[in-house]
Design a protein around this motif. Sequence first.
Motif, PDB file in Angstrom:
ATOM      1  N   GLU A 133      -5.068   9.728  -7.053  1.00  0.00           N
ATOM      2  CA  GLU A 133      -5.642   8.951  -5.953  1.00  0.00           C
ATOM      3  C   GLU A 133      -6.887   9.653  -5.405  1.00  0.00           C
ATOM      4  OE1 GLU A 133      -2.243   6.577  -3.541  1.00  0.00           O
ATOM      5  OE2 GLU A 133      -1.966   8.735  -3.610  1.00  0.00           O
ATOM      6  N   THR A 190       0.831  -1.200   0.000  1.00  0.00           N
ATOM      7  CA  THR A 190       0.000   0.000   0.000  1.00  0.00           C
ATOM      8  C   THR A 190       0.868   1.253   0.000  1.00  0.00           C
ATOM      9  OG1 THR A 190      -0.100  -0.044   2.401  1.00  0.00           O
ATOM     10  CG2 THR A 190      -1.905  -1.096   1.220  1.00  0.00           C
ATOM     11  N   ASN A 191       0.347   2.296  -0.595  1.00  0.00           N
ATOM     12  CA  ASN A 191       1.056   3.577  -0.580  1.00  0.00           C
ATOM     13  C   ASN A 191       0.898   4.250   0.769  1.00  0.00           C
ATOM     14  OD1 ASN A 191       1.695   3.205  -3.230  1.00  0.00           O
ATOM     15  ND2 ASN A 191       0.041   4.502  -4.020  1.00  0.00           N
ATOM     16  N   LYS A 192       1.868   5.079   1.095  1.00  0.00           N
ATOM     17  CA  LYS A 192       1.767   5.902   2.309  1.00  0.00           C
ATOM     18  C   LYS A 192       2.164   7.329   1.955  1.00  0.00           C
ATOM     19  CE  LYS A 192       3.083   4.177   6.330  1.00  0.00           C
ATOM     20  NZ  LYS A 192       3.879   3.444   7.338  1.00  0.00           N
ATOM     21  N   TRP A 238      -1.167  12.167  -0.674  1.00  0.00           N
ATOM     22  CA  TRP A 238      -2.021  11.630  -1.729  1.00  0.00           C
ATOM     23  C   TRP A 238      -1.777  12.383  -3.034  1.00  0.00           C
ATOM     24  CZ3 TRP A 238      -6.663   8.368  -1.603  1.00  0.00           C
ATOM     25  CH2 TRP A 238      -6.750   7.606  -0.438  1.00  0.00           C
ATOM     26  N   PRO A 290     -10.616   0.427  -0.816  1.00  0.00           N
ATOM     27  CA  PRO A 290      -9.412   0.670  -1.615  1.00  0.00           C
ATOM     28  C   PRO A 290      -9.306  -0.241  -2.835  1.00  0.00           C
ATOM     29  CG  PRO A 290      -8.859   0.584   0.711  1.00  0.00           C
ATOM     30  CD  PRO A 290     -10.289   0.168   0.588  1.00  0.00           C
ATOM     31  N   ARG A 329      -4.085   1.853  -1.117  1.00  0.00           N
ATOM     32  CA  ARG A 329      -4.086   2.500   0.195  1.00  0.00           C
ATOM     33  C   ARG A 329      -4.821   1.619   1.175  1.00  0.00           C
ATOM     34  NH1 ARG A 329      -1.243   7.424   1.232  1.00  0.00           N
ATOM     35  NH2 ARG A 329      -0.834   8.335  -0.783  1.00  0.00           N
ATOM     36  N   SER A 359      -6.632   4.948   5.728  1.00  0.00           N
ATOM     37  CA  SER A 359      -6.055   6.105   5.061  1.00  0.00           C
ATOM     38  C   SER A 359      -7.086   6.760   4.146  1.00  0.00           C
ATOM     39  CB  SER A 359      -4.820   5.656   4.275  1.00  0.00           C
ATOM     40  OG  SER A 359      -4.251   6.723   3.575  1.00  0.00           O
ATOM     41  N   CYS A 360      -7.873   5.920   3.455  1.00  0.00           N
ATOM     42  CA  CYS A 360      -8.916   6.445   2.572  1.00  0.00           C
ATOM     43  C   CYS A 360      -9.965   7.223   3.366  1.00  0.00           C
ATOM     44  CB  CYS A 360      -9.598   5.304   1.819  1.00  0.00           C
ATOM     45  SG  CYS A 360      -8.534   4.452   0.654  1.00  0.00           S
TER      46      CYS A 360
END
Length: 229
Positions: free
Chosen positions: A20, A11-13, A16, A40, A47, A51-52
């Motif tokens: 996205e 997953t991305n961190k 944003w 996600p 993500r 986080s979303c």
Amino acid sequence: MRKPCCEKQGTNKGAWSKQEDQKLVDYIRRHGEGCWRTLPQAAGLLRCGKSCRLRWINYLRPDLKRGKFAEDEEDLIIKLHALLGNRWSLIAGRLPGRTDNEVKNYWNSHLRRKLMNMGIDPKNHRLNQNLPRSQNRCASGCATTSSASKEIVSHPLKTRLGENDQLSEAASCLEDSTRCLPDLNLDLKITIDHSSSISIVEEEKKQIDESTLSRDSECDTRPTLLLFG
DNA sequence: AATAATGTCAACCGCATTAAA
DNA sequence: TTTTAATGCGGTTGACATTAT
């Protein structure tokens, strides 16, 4: 060991990207909020659901106000903080278009310092004893200049051990303020522009009080306070 | 102009609470 | 009633911006 809230591998961190954001907004427009865990993948985002959710609530929601806080918003935050402590989501709930994160950040970066400069302890809204009285003004909004008339009805406040110590401290501070600041009208009832804010706060405080009372019902010498701005 | 110090705010983390099984 | 998963919340961090030296 508790499992992670969602699959974190891959997953991305961090910040944003526009793409996205767009994916998230598009997805929520089509399907609505909720089910953050599966969102996600369904939205094609790398993500985690948490986080979303945070990105949507704090940044992408269409009803967010953003920008500088108005003076009456500041007043309200200070008053609500005196009543509720660091319950940012409750406080933010009384400020249309503002998020808990935004209120919390604003408190920590602006309002806390503002109160300290006024000789007020931002933790408990008590006057700092080190300053001469002439420099001390009440933390609970009475030192501000908002033109809007406001009402805060505080329900009986009582100490709940641990997490809610702040509540009782604030309450006793408010109580004190009736004595030390005679210009502060703590009598009863005024109206407020923030429409339903106070009645809802009242309701929420009632709930807090009820849970408090259910734990220690022996003491019932509780002040009923009301602040004027 | 360069660097350090300080401020701001978006985002993350871990715990608490709630809901569902 | 207990267990487990999902969600929510508050504290904290870190990147970037701004101001001071």
